[in-house]
Design a protein around this motif. Sequence first.
Motif, PDB file in Angstrom:
ATOM      1  N   LYS A  57     -15.966  79.493 135.681  1.00 39.09           N
ATOM      2  CA  LYS A  57     -16.127  80.925 135.870  1.00 39.09           C
ATOM      3  C   LYS A  57     -16.447  81.196 137.322  1.00 39.09           C
ATOM      4  O   LYS A  57     -17.327  80.572 137.903  1.00 39.09           O
ATOM      5  N   GLN A  69     -12.221  81.813 127.224  1.00 38.79           N
ATOM      6  CA  GLN A  69     -11.857  83.209 127.464  1.00 38.79           C
ATOM      7  C   GLN A  69     -12.875  84.152 126.831  1.00 38.79           C
ATOM      8  O   GLN A  69     -13.198  85.195 127.402  1.00 38.79           O
ATOM      9  N   GLY A  91     -15.608  84.969 129.082  1.00 47.51           N
ATOM     10  CA  GLY A  91     -15.234  85.553 130.366  1.00 47.51           C
ATOM     11  C   GLY A  91     -14.883  84.510 131.401  1.00 47.51           C
ATOM     12  O   GLY A  91     -14.993  84.757 132.613  1.00 47.51           O
TER      13      GLY A  91
END
Length: 357
Positions: A355, A286, A289
Amino acid sequence: LPLLLEATLLRLGSGSHHPFYNGFYYNHVMNDKGDGQEKVDYFNGAKLIVETPKDPVYSSNGANVTLPCHYHYEPDLEAKRKIRIKWSKLRDDYTKEQDVLVAIGKTSVAFGDFQGRAHLRQAGRREASLVVSDVRLQDDGKYRCEVIDGLEDESDVVDLRLQGIVFPYQPPRGQYRLNFHEAERVCQEQGAILATFNQLFQAWSEGLDWCNAGWLADGTVQYPIRLPRKPCGGLHLAPGIRSYGPRHRHLHRFDAFCFTSALRGEVFYLDHPAGMTLEEAKQSCQDMGAEIAQVGQLYSAWKFLGLDRCDAGWLADGSVRYPIAKPRANCGPAEPGVRSFGFPSKGRFGVFCYKER
């Protein structure tokens, strides 16, 4: 209006009209009673032909794909009314259809999960091709292109196949703990869906060998064997897909075979000198991102992006795994694959993050 109605009735009563006309002509013959009454007996006009590719159309998760379909008449003929086009998604056994899209002229309606994603491509004359955007895992399968012109109704089938990978899955609590509905759920939690028989067969032909039985999307339980051996059906059986047939979807419990496709993003590895707990690993992703990767995302990155990492890392389900594209010393067996340390209750490891692009 009364004059128009009267003229129409007089024309119908004159006997100078065709009994039915939709751009085709029918022969008039005497009926079996010999009373002079006419009947439509057989078709004597142009034949409607619908054509789709015989080879499968390949795509991947998140892509856009066109399923080609064209129609024509033999002999050539211009249709006298608007053509109706219907696309349906079929089950592998052709027993049930899911409506995808219906179109008349330039007006079309898409249904269910295809709303906002499906439309006709009619760039050429007599084209009825279907365009599906943002392809999903569930879109894999056979599609029927149906063209209707009055009484004429012809169709053909297109096979859409997603480029993907099948992987066996069992939950943290151990082997053979999933009924059918739980198997569906755990695959979805790993960024996948239950595999079809065709997908499992393709994986078997590419080398998948797994001795634990698992659910498939049709409610059957099967497993792929490349090297026959005693615990896996016996030495006397040839290589192939072993099947338990349909099982009770609530009562019987097995593992699952999941299917996933190419990624829209990337999987990357994060490490810490002292390693991380599962919660620390989630937080580290986290902070970048991203989010901790699902099992299906790791398999996809290994299969399609050649991800190769000889370091174990946490995944979202609490398992610890690592992908090896180029086998080497101290990195597990001599074959490429995704290695698993199971579901350790303790320990500190790196983490695989995912991601979106």
